[in-house]
Scaffold this motif. Structure first.
Motif, PDB file in Angstrom:
ATOM      1  N   ARG A  76       0.855  -1.206   0.091  1.00 38.40           N
ATOM      2  CA  ARG A  76      -0.042  -0.005  -0.039  1.00 38.40           C
ATOM      3  C   ARG A  76       0.914   1.214  -0.027  1.00 38.40           C
ATOM      4  NH1 ARG A  76      -4.171   1.243   4.975  1.00 38.40           N
ATOM      5  NH2 ARG A  76      -2.052   1.645   5.809  1.00 38.40           N
ATOM      6  N   ALA A  77       1.704   1.082   0.796  1.00 38.59           N
ATOM      7  CA  ALA A  77       2.709   2.301   0.749  1.00 38.59           C
ATOM      8  C   ALA A  77       3.626   2.664  -0.442  1.00 38.59           C
ATOM      9  CB  ALA A  77       3.684   2.090   2.010  1.00 38.59           C
ATOM     10  N   LEU A  78       3.874   1.329  -0.965  1.00 35.56           N
ATOM     11  CA  LEU A  78       4.531   1.554  -2.418  1.00 35.56           C
ATOM     12  C   LEU A  78       3.421   2.008  -3.517  1.00 35.56           C
ATOM     13  CD1 LEU A  78       6.690  -1.814  -2.165  1.00 35.56           C
ATOM     14  CD2 LEU A  78       7.849   0.864  -2.349  1.00 35.56           C
ATOM     15  N   ALA A  79       2.287   1.675  -3.349  1.00 35.88           N
ATOM     16  CA  ALA A  79       1.369   2.170  -4.259  1.00 35.88           C
ATOM     17  C   ALA A  79       1.206   3.736  -4.100  1.00 35.88           C
ATOM     18  CB  ALA A  79      -0.005   1.504  -3.878  1.00 35.88           C
ATOM     19  N   PHE A  80       1.371   4.374  -3.140  1.00 45.19           N
ATOM     20  CA  PHE A  80       1.503   5.646  -2.844  1.00 45.19           C
ATOM     21  C   PHE A  80       2.601   6.284  -3.830  1.00 45.19           C
ATOM     22  CE2 PHE A  80       2.677   9.417  -0.952  1.00 45.19           C
ATOM     23  CZ  PHE A  80       1.421  10.375  -0.737  1.00 45.19           C
ATOM     24  N   ASP A  81       3.579   5.546  -3.954  1.00 44.92           N
ATOM     25  CA  ASP A  81       4.721   5.914  -4.815  1.00 44.92           C
ATOM     26  C   ASP A  81       5.520   7.238  -4.022  1.00 44.92           C
ATOM     27  OD1 ASP A  81       6.886   5.456  -6.514  1.00 44.92           O
ATOM     28  OD2 ASP A  81       5.900   6.748  -8.116  1.00 44.92           O
ATOM     29  N   PRO A  82       5.791   7.130  -2.746  1.00 47.34           N
ATOM     30  CA  PRO A  82       6.327   8.192  -2.178  1.00 47.34           C
ATOM     31  C   PRO A  82       7.813   8.580  -2.344  1.00 47.34           C
ATOM     32  CG  PRO A  82       6.455   6.471  -0.605  1.00 47.34           C
ATOM     33  CD  PRO A  82       5.974   5.831  -1.990  1.00 47.34           C
ATOM     34  N   GLU A  83       8.271   9.825  -2.151  1.00 46.29           N
ATOM     35  CA  GLU A  83       9.481  10.184  -2.662  1.00 46.29           C
ATOM     36  C   GLU A  83      10.486   9.381  -1.350  1.00 46.29           C
ATOM     37  OE1 GLU A  83      11.334  12.063  -4.696  1.00 46.29           O
ATOM     38  OE2 GLU A  83       9.846  13.729  -5.451  1.00 46.29           O
ATOM     39  N   ILE A  84       9.962   9.348  -0.366  1.00 44.82           N
ATOM     40  CA  ILE A  84      10.602   8.756   0.811  1.00 44.82           C
ATOM     41  C   ILE A  84       9.620   7.759   1.519  1.00 44.82           C
ATOM     42  CG2 ILE A  84      12.081   8.894   3.072  1.00 44.82           C
ATOM     43  CD1 ILE A  84      12.603  11.740   2.286  1.00 44.82           C
ATOM     44  N   LEU A  85      10.222   6.622   1.753  1.00 46.53           N
ATOM     45  CA  LEU A  85       9.110   5.754   2.552  1.00 46.53           C
ATOM     46  C   LEU A  85       9.709   5.801   4.166  1.00 46.53           C
ATOM     47  CD1 LEU A  85       6.797   4.005   2.416  1.00 46.53           C
ATOM     48  CD2 LEU A  85       8.182   2.386   1.254  1.00 46.53           C
ATOM     49  N   PHE A  86       8.825   5.834   4.950  1.00 44.98           N
ATOM     50  CA  PHE A  86       9.283   5.700   6.238  1.00 44.98           C
ATOM     51  C   PHE A  86       8.615   4.525   6.802  1.00 44.98           C
ATOM     52  CE2 PHE A  86       9.349  10.299   5.412  1.00 44.98           C
ATOM     53  CZ  PHE A  86      10.497  10.671   6.064  1.00 44.98           C
TER      54      PHE A  86
END
Lengths: 268, 384
Positions: free
Chosen positions: B177-187
């Motif tokens: 789910r976090a990767l689906a957001f495609d964030p600049e930085i993943l915490f």
């Protein structure tokens, strides 16, 4: 016989006795409503459905049902909305006067309803509002909305605040969080609160007695007929009222499995 | 996701200092993605975060480690925007983001509780950030299936309920789910802490592998040093709202700047300098003066001599080492591939010795045994 079996049979008997104590009076009214005689006496000589036919044709009875239904429906909707937001303030968010708010919300529930009804009636008079079934809605809400709030609050207490934070983190606005996360998660509580609100309003007597003015709700009419001018329609109308409650509870119980089946089908 | 995978060297304890140097420039095309300047946070007079400065390279895996109450959770909450700083700046590439609300920041966090939505299926959870962005349902679904693949979950999990998933599977869903957001930085806020040991070990390695495959910048909070060492390029050790030390795992393990870091980074033998008179001497042990001079230890040194258990050995009769002491073997612990001995010195100080299993020795209770280590395998912690 084995001693544990004796104990078990005893327990069953005890359970049956309790159930009989709870339901026999209701069953008696059920018999009374289908008996030809004016007053209930056993054995019933002749069965009839004439009282039901009369009740359903009678303008008074349909008026009663209609007013009670309107009051209960409006109270239910408003209680659900107030209860939802009230519960968030009650259980979910930390704010300065939360403890005071929690106590104040609970207070009306512990007030004797007749005192609450009288107080509201005096207040309506003082302000110059003529009591009708509209004012009864306000009176019912004073007592029922806190109960709805409590029911939803129980659900809100078990709510992981991280769910809302996660939603915000993933780009949700406040409104989207409410629609996508908070509301669906509290929904079982909101439905339960709605059910209770309806039943409590539908069957309420003390508050209605003081605040409906010239209008009559179902419980009021039953009381009035018992005090003066008993009609054989009394048990019939009583049974109709019970039937409405049972139908509502049945729908509420059948709803979650139906919704589950529907959502499962749609996601596959 | 086409950023070049960072270069990593095989780990091993053979030559710690050389590897530590080699690891220092963490990435080929390193450029800062995150810059934190003098960040402070106080709650009702309590200082949770006391002037943190940090630069994180694009594609880096940074672990922030510290005991509970050290401020690591406060720091991560500030970085993703769930708390507001008292003062300081946060820069993401060229834009200042410290006054941008959480829902407008291109960062995403995997929560300690995972915060998976119980009323949504696995697939709906993964798609959630895309749904909020208004992505077309068919595209959303395709992306969710891709991500299930990436986190090694079977495709039919798409329609599963969260309640039907095991702890490890939920971790993967949260990650997807976090990767689906495609964030600049993943915490990450200690997402593995609730899992059992074996599963945790497995997921640590998978997470590191996933970091390499996606090339994303990961910032991971944990109180478990092992977790940090397995996964990260650099480790920041936090203590009372500050970074006590920041550097590659090997460097922090082998060359801690303080007793706190040394002790926090696992088992350690520390000997305080006596510092009296014109000689170099430490508590509990005798140091060979020639070796000390060669190491550059001057009289008047104040601080600690540190030796990790694996740097200390049990001495055979007549064998010498730069630093020596004699004691009684008190107990032996088998750690699988390693074996540990607790040797009580005459002064009462207990030295921990760790050997590989092949070097296991036979000993009698109460038997006198020499322990020692050479100075090139020891580290000196200069007192500030």
């Amino acid at each position: 016989m084995h001693p544990s079996n004796v104990g078990r049979i005893g327990l069953y008997l005890y359970g049956i006795l309790i159930l009989a104590f709870l339901y026999l009076p209701l069953v008696a009214i059920g018999f009374a409503s289908v008996s030809t005689s004016r007053y209930l006496s056993f054995p019933i000589r002749q069965y009839t459905t004439q009282w039901y036919a009369q009740a359903l044709e009678s303008g008074t009875v349909s008026d009663l049902l209609w007013i009670s239904l309107q009051v209960a429906a409006i109270v239910t909707v408003i209680s659900m909305v107030l209860g939802f937001f009230g519960a968030l303030a009650f259980a979910r968010y930390q704010w300065r006067y939360r403890r005071l708010y929690q106590k104040l919300i609970l207070l009306p529930i512990f007030f004797p309803q007749s005192v609450l009804g009288l107080a509201l009636l005096m207040w309506f008079n003082a302000v110059g509002i003529t009591p009708t079934w509209h004012t009864a809605i306000i009176a019912h809400l004073v007592w029922i909305a806190p109960i709805a709030t409590l029911i939803i609050a129980i659900r809100a207490y078990s709510f992981d605040p991280a769910l809302e934070e996660a939603a915000r983190d993933m780009g949700c606005s406040t409104w989207q969080i409410l629609r996508e996360v908070t509301l669906p998660l509290l929904m079982p509580g909101v439905v339960a609160a709605g059910l209770f609100s309806f039943l409590l309003s539908w069957g309420n007597f003390p508050l209605s007695l003081f605040t409906t003015g010239a209008d009559l709700t179902l419980p009021e009419w039953l009381y009035a007929k018992m005090v003066s001018g008993y009609s054989p329609l009394v048990p019939t109308v009583g049974m109709l009222s019970v039937a409405a409650s049972i139908v509502l509870v049945a729908i509420a119980l059948a709803l979650p499995p139906l919704i589950n089946r529907f959502t499962r089908n749609s996601s596959d | 996701m086409n950023i070049a995978a960072p270069v990593r060297l095989p780990a091993g304890k053979a030559d710690l200092s050389r590897q530590a140097e080699a690891l220092r420039p963490t990435h080929m095309n390193a450029q800062p993605i995150l810059r934190v300047v003098d960040l402070k946070k106080t709650f009702d007079g309590f200082t949770a975060l006391d002037s943190v400065n940090l630069t994180v390279d694009d594609g880096e895996f940074l672990a922030i480690v510290g005991p509970s109450g050290s401020g690591k959770t406060t720091l991560i909450r500030l970085l993703v925007g769930m708390e507001e700083q008292t003062s300081g700046e946060i820069w993401l590439r060229d834009s200042r983001i410290d006054n941008v609300p959480a829902n407008k920041r291109p960062t995403c966090m995997v929560f300690q509780s995972l915060a998976l939505f119980p009323h949504r299926s696995v697939g709906e959870n993964i798609e959630f950030p895309l749904k909020i962005r208004g992505v077309d349902p068919a595209l959303r679904r395709a992306r969710a299936l891709e991500l299930l693949d990436l986190v090694r979950l079977p495709q039919h999990y798409y329609g599963k309920r969260i309640q039907q998933c095991s702890g490890g599977e939920r971790q993967r869903v949260a990650l997807a789910r976090a990767l689906a957001f495609d964030p600049e930085i993943l915490f990450f806020d200690e997402p593995l802490s609730a899992l059992d040991f074996r599963l945790r070990k497995m997921l640590e390695k998978e997470l590191k592998d996933l970091h390499q495959r996606t090339g994303k910048t990961f910032i991971y909070i944990t109180h478990s040093l092992e977790e940090a060492m397995v996964m990260s390029d650099r480790i920041a050790i936090m203590r009372s709202g500050r970074f006590e030390q920041l550097g590659p795992a090997e460097e922090i393990y082998a060359k801690p700047k303080s007793r706190f870091v040394a002790e926090f980074m696992g088992e350690v033998n520390l000997f305080r300098a006596n510092g009296n008179g014109g000689t170099v001497s430490f508590e509990h042990v005798t140091v060979d003066p020639a070796a000390a001079a060669k190491r550059g230890l001057r009289p008047g040194f104040s601080g600690d001599l540190m030796a990790r258990p694996e740097s200390v050995r049990l001495l055979k009769p007549g064998e010498r080492a730069d630093v020596m002491a004699t004691g009684i073997v008190e107990s032996e612990y088998l750690l699988g591939s390693r074996v540990q001995y607790l040797v009580r010195l005459a002064s009462g100080y207990k030295v921990t010795v760790e050997l590989s299993r092949e070097n296991r020795v036979t000993w009698e209770p109460g038997q006198s045994m020499g322990v020692g280590f050479d100075l090139d395998r020891a580290h000196l912690i200069q007192e500030a």
